[in-house]
Write an enzyme that holds these catalytic residues in place. Structure first.
Site, PDB file in Angstrom:
ATOM      1  N   ASP A 193      36.203  36.023  29.939  1.00 12.56           N
ATOM      2  CA  ASP A 193      36.119  36.328  28.523  1.00 12.56           C
ATOM      3  C   ASP A 193      36.503  37.803  28.354  1.00 12.56           C
ATOM      4  OD1 ASP A 193      35.329  36.214  25.766  1.00 12.56           O
ATOM      5  OD2 ASP A 193      33.415  37.117  26.345  1.00 12.56           O
ATOM      6  N   ASP A 195      35.765  40.085  25.029  1.00  9.64           N
ATOM      7  CA  ASP A 195      34.791  40.893  24.301  1.00  9.64           C
ATOM      8  C   ASP A 195      33.432  40.877  24.999  1.00  9.64           C
ATOM      9  OD1 ASP A 195      36.936  40.933  22.626  1.00  9.64           O
ATOM     10  OD2 ASP A 195      35.832  40.366  20.814  1.00  9.64           O
TER      11      ASP A 195
END
Length: 408
Positions: A193, A195
């Site tokens: 991922d 963020d």
């Protein structure tokens, strides 16, 4: 601490053997000297193990019994040699090889900052209570966290993981449990991922900062990451707040992105090991494409902010990257890389990463929400992304050695 072991062919259980143990201050030539001494008695080597901790060595050699009438002389000679080297010797008679390890073999990685004696005792006791046996302990790193690996046999991986993860939170440590075997080193694709995982920021909040709507966006983001809102609906709601923002803000946001500590080390080391590395994000290609180029990533996919006549329209284009989309992309990247899902690693922090973490061979929750930590295969709660390397069996010394070679 360092350890090495070799083993020869099986020795029948009724064949007499000797365990020769040498311990004392480490120095060059001890191992060669011991086996030179033993060579005079025509013994075969069954097993060897050597450990050095803070300059103190323990060297164990399991060998076959010497020819009749020579055991006493062997014992005397080994003790005399050890004394000449200012070492101590112990020789124990027995039969056959080491007992075989129990079925079910796992590797337990324990991370602590610090790693206390209390936590170590609790982990060891829990392993015993589950029916496991600790075959070996090895330190992977001493900073930025202390990372120790336990090789455990006699209990299946899943119940062992369940038991240890329950204790970890109470003890203030991180514990990862994976099945032992060749596949661990063969995991050839890592997907992260972006963020709050690869980077410290939430990209849409950076954009919102330039649009003057940070509070509204942050509120919706937090609810979505807790799994309280449908991601796609929340995405459209947040992006709509950016309508009319000048496209020049993209470059400003790119410059504001802060990589998570250890991110460069993690990616650099994985690439040296031959891994392929990708990112999937509910954020925006305007940032992930830049990260892909800067970090030398193999794959990157995210949502795309629509820009018309130099302005953000408040809309996104193309297929939405949501919770299910991240898992689909992991599978797509794995297919393109020629890697089975069992040999993939996924890293994330939010509820929208759960499908991806569950689909991967090893799902790692990184400084994650409680619901994610509970569902992932492993959790890391320290703010250093490169600690994930220890879950793959990579030591700090290996990372630093590779960095040194590259700088020569």
């Amino acid at each position: 601490m360092s350890a090495s072991q070799t083993s020869s062919s099986d020795v029948p259980a009724d064949v007499p053997t000797l365990l020769v143990k040498i311990f004392g201050k480490d120095r060059p030539g001890i191992t060669a000297g011991l086996f030179d001494t033993l060579a005079a008695y025509s013994v075969d080597v069954v097993d060897i193990e050597q450990v050095v901790t803070r300059g103190r060595m323990v060297l164990c050699a399991l060998v076959t019994e010497p020819p009749p009438g020579l055991e006493g002389d062997l014992r005397a000679t080994v003790h005399s040699w050890a004394e000449s080297m200012k070492m101590q010797a112990e020789i124990i008679s027995g039969l056959g090889d080491n007992r075989p390890r129990g079925l079910g073999r796992s590797l337990v990685t324990v991370l602590g900052h610090p790693l206390t004696a209390e936590a170590t005792a609790a982990i060891a006791a829990r392993i015993t209570k589950t029916g496991g046996n600790i075959d070996r302990i090895f330190r992977l790193a001493k900073y930025p966290v202390t990372a120790v690996e336990f090789a455990v046999s006699g209990v299946e991986t899943e119940p062992l993981r369940t038991a240890l993860v329950t204790d970890a939170a109470r003890l203030g440590i991180d514990v990862a449990v994976v099945a032992a075997g060749l596949y661990r080193r063969a995991q050839r694709l890592v997907v992260m991922d972006v963020d709050s995982t690869l980077i410290q920021d939430e990209v849409i909040e950076l954009f919102a900062g330039h649009a003057g709507c940070e509070d509204k966006v942050a509120e919706v983001t937090a609810a979505a990451m807790r799994g309280e809102l449908d991601f796609e609906q929340s995405l459209h709601a947040r992006v709509a707040l950016l309508e009319g923002l000048d496209a020049s803000v993209v470059d400003k946001v790119r410059s504001e992105v802060r990589l998570t500590p250890g991110a460069r080390t993690l990616i650099r080391t994985l690439k040296r090991l031959g891994y392929q590395v990708g990112v999937v994000s509910g954020g925006f290609t305007q940032v992930t494409d830049d990260l892909k180029e800067r970090l030398g990533l193999d794959f990157a996919h995210a949502n795309t902010l629509e820009i018309v006549d130099g302005k953000l329209t408040g809309k996104v284009t193309g297929e939405i990257v949501d919770r299910a989309g991240k898992a689909r992309l992991l599978r797509r990247f794995a297919a393109e890389a020629g890697v089975p899902l069992s040999q993939t690693v996924a890293i994330g922090d939010g509820a929208n990463d759960l499908d991806m973490l569950n689909a991967a061979g090893l799902g790692v929750a990184f400084n994650a929400k409680p619901v994610v930590r509970e569902a992932a295969h492993a959790a890391v709660n320290f703010p250093f992304l490169d600690t994930v390397l220890y879950l793959l069996g990579v030591t700090r010394e290996e990372v630093e050695a590779a960095d040194t070679l590259d700088s020569v």
